[in-house]
Design an enzyme around this catalytic site. Sequence first.
Site, PDB file in Angstrom:
ATOM      1  N   SER A  89       0.828  -1.202   0.000  1.00  0.00           N
ATOM      2  CA  SER A  89       0.000   0.000   0.000  1.00  0.00           C
ATOM      3  C   SER A  89       0.866   1.256   0.000  1.00  0.00           C
ATOM      4  O   SER A  89       1.673   1.475   0.906  1.00  0.00           O
ATOM      5  CB  SER A  89      -0.901   0.015   1.232  1.00  0.00           C
ATOM      6  OG  SER A  89      -1.537   1.270   1.304  1.00  0.00           O
ATOM      7  N   HIS A 119      -1.237  -1.069  -4.227  1.00  0.00           N
ATOM      8  CA  HIS A 119      -2.521  -0.677  -3.617  1.00  0.00           C
ATOM      9  C   HIS A 119      -2.525   0.829  -3.382  1.00  0.00           C
ATOM     10  O   HIS A 119      -1.603   1.386  -2.791  1.00  0.00           O
ATOM     11  CB  HIS A 119      -2.660  -1.453  -2.308  1.00  0.00           C
ATOM     12  CG  HIS A 119      -3.986  -1.353  -1.645  1.00  0.00           C
ATOM     13  ND1 HIS A 119      -5.077  -2.076  -2.048  1.00  0.00           N
ATOM     14  CD2 HIS A 119      -4.400  -0.610  -0.589  1.00  0.00           C
ATOM     15  CE1 HIS A 119      -6.109  -1.802  -1.260  1.00  0.00           C
ATOM     16  NE2 HIS A 119      -5.729  -0.901  -0.366  1.00  0.00           N
ATOM     17  N   ASP A 160      -4.717   3.827  -1.831  1.00  0.00           N
ATOM     18  CA  ASP A 160      -5.802   4.110  -0.888  1.00  0.00           C
ATOM     19  C   ASP A 160      -6.319   5.538  -1.039  1.00  0.00           C
ATOM     20  O   ASP A 160      -5.678   6.496  -0.587  1.00  0.00           O
ATOM     21  CB  ASP A 160      -5.304   3.925   0.547  1.00  0.00           C
ATOM     22  CG  ASP A 160      -5.156   2.464   0.934  1.00  0.00           C
ATOM     23  OD1 ASP A 160      -6.130   1.711   0.765  1.00  0.00           O
ATOM     24  OD2 ASP A 160      -4.062   2.096   1.401  1.00  0.00           O
ATOM     25  N   MET A 176      -8.812   8.330   0.110  1.00  0.00           N
ATOM     26  CA  MET A 176      -9.656   8.688   1.274  1.00  0.00           C
ATOM     27  C   MET A 176     -10.093  10.141   1.139  1.00  0.00           C
ATOM     28  O   MET A 176      -9.313  10.994   0.711  1.00  0.00           O
ATOM     29  CB  MET A 176      -8.863   8.524   2.567  1.00  0.00           C
ATOM     30  CG  MET A 176      -8.273   7.143   2.762  1.00  0.00           C
ATOM     31  SD  MET A 176      -7.569   6.969   4.401  1.00  0.00           S
ATOM     32  CE  MET A 176      -6.647   5.433   4.216  1.00  0.00           C
ATOM     33  N   HIS A 226      -8.352   1.478  -4.039  1.00  0.00           N
ATOM     34  CA  HIS A 226      -9.306   1.217  -2.945  1.00  0.00           C
ATOM     35  C   HIS A 226      -9.924   2.555  -2.565  1.00  0.00           C
ATOM     36  O   HIS A 226      -9.281   3.382  -1.932  1.00  0.00           O
ATOM     37  CB  HIS A 226      -8.522   0.585  -1.778  1.00  0.00           C
ATOM     38  CG  HIS A 226      -9.338   0.345  -0.550  1.00  0.00           C
ATOM     39  ND1 HIS A 226      -8.760   0.073   0.677  1.00  0.00           N
ATOM     40  CD2 HIS A 226     -10.682   0.324  -0.340  1.00  0.00           C
ATOM     41  CE1 HIS A 226      -9.706  -0.094   1.579  1.00  0.00           C
ATOM     42  NE2 HIS A 226     -10.873   0.054   1.000  1.00  0.00           N
ATOM     43  N   MET A 268     -12.045   4.735  -0.505  1.00  0.00           N
ATOM     44  CA  MET A 268     -12.733   4.920   0.784  1.00  0.00           C
ATOM     45  C   MET A 268     -13.354   6.306   0.751  1.00  0.00           C
ATOM     46  O   MET A 268     -12.891   7.242   1.417  1.00  0.00           O
ATOM     47  CB  MET A 268     -11.727   4.760   1.929  1.00  0.00           C
ATOM     48  CG  MET A 268     -11.311   3.316   2.151  1.00  0.00           C
ATOM     49  SD  MET A 268      -9.785   3.155   3.074  1.00  0.00           S
ATOM     50  CE  MET A 268      -8.596   3.332   1.733  1.00  0.00           C
ATOM     51  N   MET A 270     -11.932  -5.919   4.814  1.00  0.00           N
ATOM     52  CA  MET A 270     -11.089  -5.040   5.637  1.00  0.00           C
ATOM     53  C   MET A 270     -10.787  -5.749   6.951  1.00  0.00           C
ATOM     54  O   MET A 270     -11.690  -6.181   7.659  1.00  0.00           O
ATOM     55  CB  MET A 270     -11.805  -3.713   5.940  1.00  0.00           C
ATOM     56  CG  MET A 270     -11.921  -2.756   4.765  1.00  0.00           C
ATOM     57  SD  MET A 270     -10.347  -2.241   4.041  1.00  0.00           S
ATOM     58  CE  MET A 270      -9.492  -1.494   5.409  1.00  0.00           C
ATOM     59  N   ASP A 284      -7.012  -6.574   3.802  1.00  0.00           N
ATOM     60  CA  ASP A 284      -6.354  -5.262   3.870  1.00  0.00           C
ATOM     61  C   ASP A 284      -6.392  -4.728   5.295  1.00  0.00           C
ATOM     62  O   ASP A 284      -7.466  -4.461   5.826  1.00  0.00           O
ATOM     63  CB  ASP A 284      -7.091  -4.298   2.920  1.00  0.00           C
ATOM     64  CG  ASP A 284      -6.469  -2.910   2.881  1.00  0.00           C
ATOM     65  OD1 ASP A 284      -5.369  -2.721   3.440  1.00  0.00           O
ATOM     66  OD2 ASP A 284      -7.101  -2.019   2.267  1.00  0.00           O
TER      67      ASP A 284
END
Length: 223
Positions: A10, A33, A35, A37, A66, A68, A137, A175
């Site tokens: 990540s 990965h 992330d 957010m 991913h 979020m 998760m 994850d």
Amino acid sequence: MARTPMIAPSLLSADFARLADEAQRVADADWLHFDVMDAHFVPNLTFGLPVMQAVQAVSPVPLDCHLMIEAPERWAPGYAEAGARNVTVHAEACSDPRALARDIRAAGALAGLALKPGTDLDPYLDLLRDFDTLLVMTVEPGFGGQEFIAATLPKVRRARELVDTGHLTVLVEVDGGINADTIEQAAAAGADVFVAGSAVYGADDPGRAIAALRAQAAAAMPG
Ligand code: DX5
Ligand code: ZN
């Protein structure tokens, strides 16, 4: 047939001032990965589509995005169009996950559905027929470096069973808190893809950390 574990470092745990170099340091990984957010769906704020496009242009490894974020339908297809290999959205944030999976796939990526630790798998089983990956998760989404929540493993086991019996055809991804102490439990429960942030980028040699995690997972996988 023997499965091969996939390792997805990540970028959340990388040095944000040197993203191109940091992507290069994990060239042996299966996926990188990414992330995203938004400070609404989760308290933290990271990076978005323009940064993903910049990383995508230099990454030796396919990107696993991913999201979020709230209202993922607004952004998810853009990540697929930009060349992501997999785009995962949260079940808790989607109003019409089936339509979104269709849009992500039409834009050329695999479509993933993520579940927070407190979200049950069973209500989503029918929907998962339209997805390619299931992200379980194993920490509360929002931050790297948290402790692995073993109570999430029954979901991984159940998903594995459904895939092995032909009821689902998803890759099972875990994850959060995946490291040398926890990856074997996750592999034994049936995960295929292992996201690891601090365990890879916190290591002196990320390439060696990836190889070690992959070997541990392969040895612990059932069958
Ligand atoms: C957490 C993120 C994870 C995070 C994992 O919300 O989704 O991908 O980077 O970091 P570690 O491996 O340090 O728990
Ligand atoms: Zn993640």
